[in-house]
Design a protein around this motif. Structure first.
Motif, short mmCIF file in Angstrom:
data_model
loop_
_atom_site.label_atom_id
_atom_site.label_comp_id
_atom_site.label_asym_id
_atom_site.label_seq_id
_atom_site.Cartn_x
_atom_site.Cartn_y
_atom_site.Cartn_z
N ALA A 161 0.85 -1.19 0.00
CA ALA A 161 0.00 0.00 0.00
C ALA A 161 0.88 1.24 0.00
O ALA A 161 2.02 1.21 0.48
N GLY A 162 0.34 2.32 -0.52
CA GLY A 162 1.04 3.59 -0.48
C GLY A 162 0.68 4.36 0.78
O GLY A 162 -0.09 3.89 1.63
N ILE A 163 1.23 5.55 0.91
CA ILE A 163 0.94 6.40 2.05
C ILE A 163 0.70 7.83 1.56
O ILE A 163 1.41 8.33 0.68
N ASP A 164 -0.30 8.46 2.14
CA ASP A 164 -0.61 9.86 1.89
C ASP A 164 0.12 10.69 2.95
O ASP A 164 -0.16 10.54 4.15
N VAL A 165 1.05 11.54 2.52
CA VAL A 165 1.84 12.35 3.46
C VAL A 165 1.64 13.83 3.16
O VAL A 165 1.30 14.20 2.04
N SER A 166 1.89 14.67 4.18
CA SER A 166 1.66 16.10 4.01
C SER A 166 2.77 16.96 4.58
O SER A 166 2.58 18.16 4.76
N SER A 167 3.92 16.37 4.89
CA SER A 167 5.04 17.13 5.43
C SER A 167 6.33 16.40 5.11
O SER A 167 6.32 15.21 4.77
#
Length: 458
Positions: free
Chosen positions: A106-112
Motif C-alpha cells: 500500500a502507499g501512504i498519503d503524506v503532508s510534510s
C-alpha cells in the motif's frame, strides 16, 4: 459526521427526554479483534508492560493494519477495478503502521517532510507516496519530486512553483467540489486553467484529479467520481496521461454494535454525564457499511465500477482511521478514586496517570464513547464510573459519561480504551504538566500462542 436534532445525545432534546431517566449510562462495549481478546485474557502481559513503561501507553498490532489494507484491495480485485490504497498517515504516527503499508503493498498519503521521510524509512517507495495538503513548502516539493512521489496540487500558484523546480513530477489536480466552502482545491475555471498550463510545463505530468468530501455518505463520492471521468477524458484528449482519480478518505469505522448505539442515542441525557456535561455531536460509532464495505458501495452506485473499467481509470483511496480499525488500544493506570453524588445517586470518579489529550475527540469538543475495559477482571458489583486525568484542568476528563464498569475500579487497576489507533492516540498529545507522552508498544505473535512486545521506533 455528528448527531444533530433528535439524535443529539446530550443536547436540549436529550434533556427533555431524560428528565426522569436513570443516571447510569447504557453500555457501549467495543468490537474486539482476536489479538485484543488474547491480550485481555493473558494474566501477565498487560501488567508486565505497565510495570516496564511506568505510565500510560498505547498498544499497536500491525498485522491488523495489513488485514485492513487487504480488505480494501479485495474490493478492487472483486470488482475488476484498478485501485490504489494510500494510508492517510496523519491518523497515526506509528512507524509500525508505515511498515505494515510497505508489507501490504500500500502507499501512504503524506503532508510534510517529516511524514515523507518517516514513510521512506519504513520501506515505502517514493513512487508509492501521495503528497497532499495546501500550498506545500518548497522543501516538500523538492523532496517529493526527487523521490518520484505523486503530488496533489492545490492551486495554480502551487503548480507554477512545482514547474519551476524543473524536475520531472507526477501530479493530480485537487478539485473543489461544487457548493463546497472548503479552503482546499480548485473550482472548475481554475481546473481548466491548470490542465492547460500543465501541458505547457515540460516537467509536469498530469496523472488525474483528486477530491475529498466530508461525512461518510458513499453516494456523493460516487457521483462526483462519475462527473470527473469526463474531466479525465478531456485531459487525455489534450495529451495528458490522466488515468487516476482519488476520492480521498472518510471511510467509516464500526466501533460498537448497532443495538447498543441505537440505545445510546434514544436514551441518553445529561443525567448520564458528570456535572451534566453536554456534547453537540459524536462520531457515528456504529457504521453499517464500514471501511471496505463503504468502498464497495461507492463502486456500486451509478455503475461507477463499470465506467472505471471501461475508461481504464485507476481509483485511489486515502483511508486513515479505516486502516487502523481494531489495530490498537490505549492503557492507563488508575491512580486513585473517590465517590460523588448527583441526583441522589453515587458514582465513582477514577483518576488515571495520563491526559484526555491521548483520547483526542476532545479536539472536536466531543467524547470518546466506546467503553474502556477494567483489568484485571474479577467479581464485583457493577459501578457507574467517570474517568478523569492527572492534571489540574477541570475539563480534562477521559470519560464524562457514567460508564457501568463491571466492578469498582481500584488504585493500580488498568483501564484499556479500545480501538484508539485511528486519530485517538497521537493527534493532540503534548507533554502538558511535563507528563510524558505515552509510548507506543508494538505487539507481535510469538511461539507458544503468545505475544512479544517492543517499543515503536521511527
Amino acid at each position: 459526521m455528528g448527531l444533530t436534532g433528535a439524535d443529539a445525545p446530550a443536547g436540549a432534546g436529550a434533556d427533555a427526554r431524560g428528565e426522569h431517566a436513570g443516571t447510569v449510562a447504557a453500555p457501549l462495549p467495543a468490537h474486539r479483534a482476536p489479538w485484543e481478546e488474547q491480550v485481555l485474557g493473558d494474566p501477565r502481559l498487560l501488567g508486565d508492560i505497565a510495570f516496564a513503561i511506568g505510565g500510560p501507553f498505547h498498544m499497536m498490532y500491525p498485522p491488523r493494519v495489513v488485514e485492513n489494507i487487504r480488505g480494501f484491495q479485495r474490493v478492487f480485485t472483486d470488482t475488476g477495478v484498478s485501485g490504489a490504497v494510500y494510508y492517510g498517515k496523519k491518523a497515526n504516527k506509528s512507524a509500525c503502521v508505515a511498515r505494515a503499508c510497505a508489507t501490504a503493498d500500500a502507499g501512504i498519503d503524506v503532508s510534510s517532510t517529516g511524514e515523507l521521510g518517516a514513510a521512506l524509512r519504513q520501506g515505502v517507495r517514493g513512487v508509492d507516496l501521495m503528497v497532499t495538503g495546501p500550498e506545500k513548502s518548497d522543501e516538500l516539493h523538492w523532496l517529493a519530486a526527487r523521490h518520484g512521489c505523486l503530488i496533489a496540487v492545490d492551486s495554480l500558484g502551487e503548480l507554477k512553483r512545482l514547474a519551476a523546480l524543473d524536475i520531472p513530477v507526477r501530479i493530480l489536480l485537487r478539485v473543489l467540489p461544487a457548493a463546497s466552502a472548503s479552503r482546499f482545491g480548485m473550482p472548475a475555471d481554475e481546473l481548466d486553467q491548470a490542465v492547460t498550463a500543465a501541458a505547457e510545463y515540460p516537467a509536469i505530468s498530469l496523472h488525474g484529479f483528486s477530491f475529498h468530501l466530508s461525512g461518510y455518505d458513499p453516494i456523493p463520492r460516487a457521483e462526483l467520481a462519475v462527473q470527473l471521468l469526463d474531466r479525465l477524458r478531456a485531459a487525455r484528449a489534450q495529451g495528458h496521461p490522466a488515468t487516476t482519480l482519488s476520492i480521498g478518505g472518510g471511510f467509516g469505522v464500526d466501533y460498537v454494535r448497532a443495538e447498543h448505539w441505537s440505545a445510546f442515542r434514544e436514551q441518553a441525557s445529561r443525567r448520564w454525564f458528570h456535572s451534566g456535561k453536554a456534547f453537540a455531536s459524536y462520531y457515528p460509532y456504529s457504521f453499517p457499511a464500514a471501511g471496505p464495505a463503504m468502498l464497495a458501495a461507492v463502486l456500486d452506485h451509478g455503475d461507477l465500477a463499470r465506467q472505471l473499467r471501461q475508461t481504464g481509470t485507476t481509483l485511489a483511496v486515502e483511508p486513515g482511521r479505516a486502516l487502523l480499525d481494531r489495530a490498537g488500544s490505549t492503557v492507563f493506570r488508575v491512580q486513585g478514586h473517590k465517590t460523588r453524588h448527583e441526583h441522589g445517586q453515587p458514582y465513582r470518579v477514577l483518576t488515571v496517570d495520563g491526559s484526555s489529550l491521548s483520547l483526542s475527540e476532545q479536539w472536536f469538543d466531543s467524547e470518546y464513547l466506546p467503553d474502556p475495559v477494567l483489568w484485571p477482571t474479577g467479581p464485583g458489583t457493577p459501578t457507574p464510573t467517570v474517568v478523569g486525568a492527572a492534571t489540574c484542568l477541570e475539563s480534562d476528563m477521559l470519560s464524562w459519561r457514567r460508564i457501568p464498569l463491571p466492578r469498582a475500579g481500584e488504585t493500580g487497576d488498568l483501564l484499556i480504551y479500545p480501538n484508539t489507533a485511528g486519530y485517538q492516540m497521537d493527534s493532540n498529545e503534548s507533554p502538558f504538566h511535563e507528563l510524558p507522552i505515552p509510548p507506543k508498544v508494538v505487539l507481535s505473535p510469538a511461539p507458544g500462542d503468545r505475544y512479544r512486545w517492543a517499543l515503536d521506533h521511527s
